[in-house]
Enzyme design. Structure first.
Site, PDB file in Angstrom:
ATOM      1  N   CYS A   1     -41.582 -51.826   2.466  1.00  0.00           N
ATOM      2  CA  CYS A   1     -42.547 -50.765   2.779  1.00  0.00           C
ATOM      3  C   CYS A   1     -43.731 -51.380   3.508  1.00  0.00           C
ATOM      4  O   CYS A   1     -44.404 -52.269   2.987  1.00  0.00           O
ATOM      5  CB  CYS A   1     -43.009 -50.073   1.499  1.00  0.00           C
ATOM      6  SG  CYS A   1     -44.359 -48.916   1.768  1.00  0.00           S
TER       7      CYS A   1
ATOM      8  N   CYS B   1     -47.038 -51.173   1.585  1.00  0.00           N
ATOM      9  CA  CYS B   1     -47.085 -52.111   0.457  1.00  0.00           C
ATOM     10  C   CYS B   1     -47.389 -53.523   0.972  1.00  0.00           C
ATOM     11  O   CYS B   1     -48.115 -54.277   0.310  1.00  0.00           O
ATOM     12  CB  CYS B   1     -45.775 -52.079  -0.325  1.00  0.00           C
ATOM     13  SG  CYS B   1     -45.632 -50.647  -1.426  1.00  0.00           S
TER      14      CYS B   1
ATOM     15  N   ASN C   1     -48.925 -36.110   6.472  1.00  0.00           N
ATOM     16  CA  ASN C   1     -47.628 -35.681   6.980  1.00  0.00           C
ATOM     17  C   ASN C   1     -46.572 -35.955   5.917  1.00  0.00           C
ATOM     18  O   ASN C   1     -46.639 -36.976   5.229  1.00  0.00           O
ATOM     19  CB  ASN C   1     -47.306 -36.436   8.274  1.00  0.00           C
ATOM     20  CG  ASN C   1     -48.320 -36.164   9.375  1.00  0.00           C
ATOM     21  OD1 ASN C   1     -48.774 -35.036   9.534  1.00  0.00           O
ATOM     22  ND2 ASN C   1     -48.686 -37.204  10.117  1.00  0.00           N
TER      23      ASN C   1
ATOM     24  N   THR D   1     -43.981 -41.060   9.373  1.00  0.00           N
ATOM     25  CA  THR D   1     -43.255 -42.238   9.856  1.00  0.00           C
ATOM     26  C   THR D   1     -43.283 -43.381   8.854  1.00  0.00           C
ATOM     27  O   THR D   1     -42.443 -44.271   8.925  1.00  0.00           O
ATOM     28  CB  THR D   1     -43.820 -42.726  11.204  1.00  0.00           C
ATOM     29  OG1 THR D   1     -45.205 -43.055  11.041  1.00  0.00           O
ATOM     30  CG2 THR D   1     -43.668 -41.655  12.276  1.00  0.00           C
TER      31      THR D   1
ATOM     32  N   HIS E   1     -44.961 -44.126   2.545  1.00  0.00           N
ATOM     33  CA  HIS E   1     -45.888 -44.509   1.473  1.00  0.00           C
ATOM     34  C   HIS E   1     -47.033 -43.517   1.618  1.00  0.00           C
ATOM     35  O   HIS E   1     -47.651 -43.429   2.692  1.00  0.00           O
ATOM     36  CB  HIS E   1     -46.347 -45.967   1.654  1.00  0.00           C
ATOM     37  CG  HIS E   1     -47.279 -46.481   0.595  1.00  0.00           C
ATOM     38  ND1 HIS E   1     -47.018 -47.627  -0.145  1.00  0.00           N
ATOM     39  CD2 HIS E   1     -48.473 -46.023   0.156  1.00  0.00           C
ATOM     40  CE1 HIS E   1     -48.013 -47.852  -0.988  1.00  0.00           C
ATOM     41  NE2 HIS E   1     -48.915 -46.893  -0.826  1.00  0.00           N
TER      42      HIS E   1
ATOM     43  N   HIS F   1     -50.021 -41.392   2.274  1.00  0.00           N
ATOM     44  CA  HIS F   1     -51.279 -41.738   2.949  1.00  0.00           C
ATOM     45  C   HIS F   1     -51.960 -40.483   3.457  1.00  0.00           C
ATOM     46  O   HIS F   1     -51.306 -39.492   3.796  1.00  0.00           O
ATOM     47  CB  HIS F   1     -51.046 -42.728   4.097  1.00  0.00           C
ATOM     48  CG  HIS F   1     -50.028 -42.303   5.106  1.00  0.00           C
ATOM     49  ND1 HIS F   1     -48.683 -42.420   4.892  1.00  0.00           N
ATOM     50  CD2 HIS F   1     -50.170 -41.757   6.348  1.00  0.00           C
ATOM     51  CE1 HIS F   1     -48.031 -41.982   5.961  1.00  0.00           C
ATOM     52  NE2 HIS F   1     -48.897 -41.562   6.850  1.00  0.00           N
TER      53      HIS F   1
ATOM     54  N   HIS G   1     -54.684 -39.323   6.329  1.00  0.00           N
ATOM     55  CA  HIS G   1     -55.420 -39.669   7.543  1.00  0.00           C
ATOM     56  C   HIS G   1     -56.811 -39.037   7.462  1.00  0.00           C
ATOM     57  O   HIS G   1     -56.929 -37.849   7.148  1.00  0.00           O
ATOM     58  CB  HIS G   1     -54.734 -39.082   8.779  1.00  0.00           C
ATOM     59  CG  HIS G   1     -53.332 -39.550   9.030  1.00  0.00           C
ATOM     60  ND1 HIS G   1     -53.028 -40.472  10.007  1.00  0.00           N
ATOM     61  CD2 HIS G   1     -52.152 -39.203   8.466  1.00  0.00           C
ATOM     62  CE1 HIS G   1     -51.712 -40.669  10.035  1.00  0.00           C
ATOM     63  NE2 HIS G   1     -51.150 -39.916   9.103  1.00  0.00           N
TER      64      HIS G   1
HETATM   65  P1  AMP Z   1     -47.573 -40.950   9.627  1.00  0.00           P
HETATM   66  O1  AMP Z   1     -46.987 -40.801  11.002  1.00  0.00           O
HETATM   67  O2  AMP Z   1     -48.307 -39.763   9.125  1.00  0.00           O
HETATM   68  O3  AMP Z   1     -46.543 -41.470   8.651  1.00  0.00           O
HETATM   69  O4  AMP Z   1     -48.703 -42.051   9.761  1.00  0.00           O
HETATM   70  C1  AMP Z   1     -48.430 -43.406   9.821  1.00  0.00           C
HETATM   71  C2  AMP Z   1     -49.595 -44.027  10.535  1.00  0.00           C
HETATM   72  O5  AMP Z   1     -49.562 -45.421  10.294  1.00  0.00           O
HETATM   73  C3  AMP Z   1     -49.596 -43.828  12.054  1.00  0.00           C
HETATM   74  O6  AMP Z   1     -50.768 -43.123  12.437  1.00  0.00           O
HETATM   75  C4  AMP Z   1     -49.561 -45.253  12.590  1.00  0.00           C
HETATM   76  O7  AMP Z   1     -50.350 -45.420  13.744  1.00  0.00           O
HETATM   77  C5  AMP Z   1     -50.097 -46.059  11.426  1.00  0.00           C
HETATM   78  N1  AMP Z   1     -49.696 -47.446  11.362  1.00  0.00           N
HETATM   79  C6  AMP Z   1     -48.438 -47.951  11.552  1.00  0.00           C
HETATM   80  N2  AMP Z   1     -48.455 -49.279  11.387  1.00  0.00           N
HETATM   81  C7  AMP Z   1     -49.734 -49.629  11.096  1.00  0.00           C
HETATM   82  C8  AMP Z   1     -50.394 -50.876  10.834  1.00  0.00           C
HETATM   83  N3  AMP Z   1     -49.735 -52.040  10.821  1.00  0.00           N
HETATM   84  N4  AMP Z   1     -51.725 -50.859  10.604  1.00  0.00           N
HETATM   85  C9  AMP Z   1     -52.401 -49.685  10.614  1.00  0.00           C
HETATM   86  N5  AMP Z   1     -51.840 -48.488  10.843  1.00  0.00           N
HETATM   87  C10 AMP Z   1     -50.527 -48.458  11.092  1.00  0.00           C
HETATM   88 ZN    ZN Z   2     -45.240 -48.698  -0.292  1.00  0.00          ZN
END
Ligand code: AMP
Ligand code: ZN
Length: 112
Positions: free
Chosen positions: A3, A6, A85, A93, A96, A98, A100
């Site tokens: 993950c 994680c 989302n 995407t 885990h 989250h 925004h």
């Molecule tokens: P979601 O599409 O809602 O699952 O949001 C996942 C978010 O994680 C996206 O906005 C990505 O730009 C962000 N993301 C992916 N990899 C990283 C990373 N290594 N550091 C910070 N944000 C990330």
């Molecule tokens: Zn996780």
């Protein structure tokens, strides 16, 4: 578990941290969609809103209390948006949980 978030929590993958305590981490989104774009995550792995239940959801109230503080610290006094989302159709995407925090400009009103 493989993950991404994680690994950000453990430090295996670097991040720009905005806030951290024993329960949650907030860090800057790597691909910001607004001048301020922060992700807030629980340190316990929960895949998404669809995996919340009465046993594990107290952290969500905790996260929202911290979101209010983080937004103030970031100077988002004119408002902001909080988004989570869920699953494939929701555009999630990273599986885990989250939230925004998006702000720093007038956001459009498109919800879907
Ligand atoms: P979601 O599409 O809602 O699952 O949001 C996942 C978010 O994680 C996206 O906005 C990505 O730009 C962000 N993301 C992916 N990899 C990283 C990373 N290594 N550091 C910070 N944000 C990330
Ligand atoms: Zn996780």
């Amino acid at each position: 578990m493989d993950c991404l978030f994680c690994k950000i929590i453990t430090g295996e993958i670097p991040s720009t941290k905005v806030y951290e305590d024993d329960k949650i981490l907030a860090f800057r989104d790597i691909n910001p969609q607004a001048p301020t774009h922060i992700l807030v995550i629980p340190k316990n792995h929960i895949a998404g809103v669809d995996e919340l239940n009465e046993e594990n959801s107290a952290v969500v109230a905790y996260i929202f209390a911290k979101i209010a503080q983080i937004a103030k610290n970031e100077g988002l006094s004119d408002g902001y948006r909080v988004v989570s989302n869920v699953g494939e159709n929701g555009g999630q995407t990273v599986r885990h949980l989250h939230f925004h925090i998006l702000g720093g400009k007038k956001l459009d009103n498109q919800m879907a």
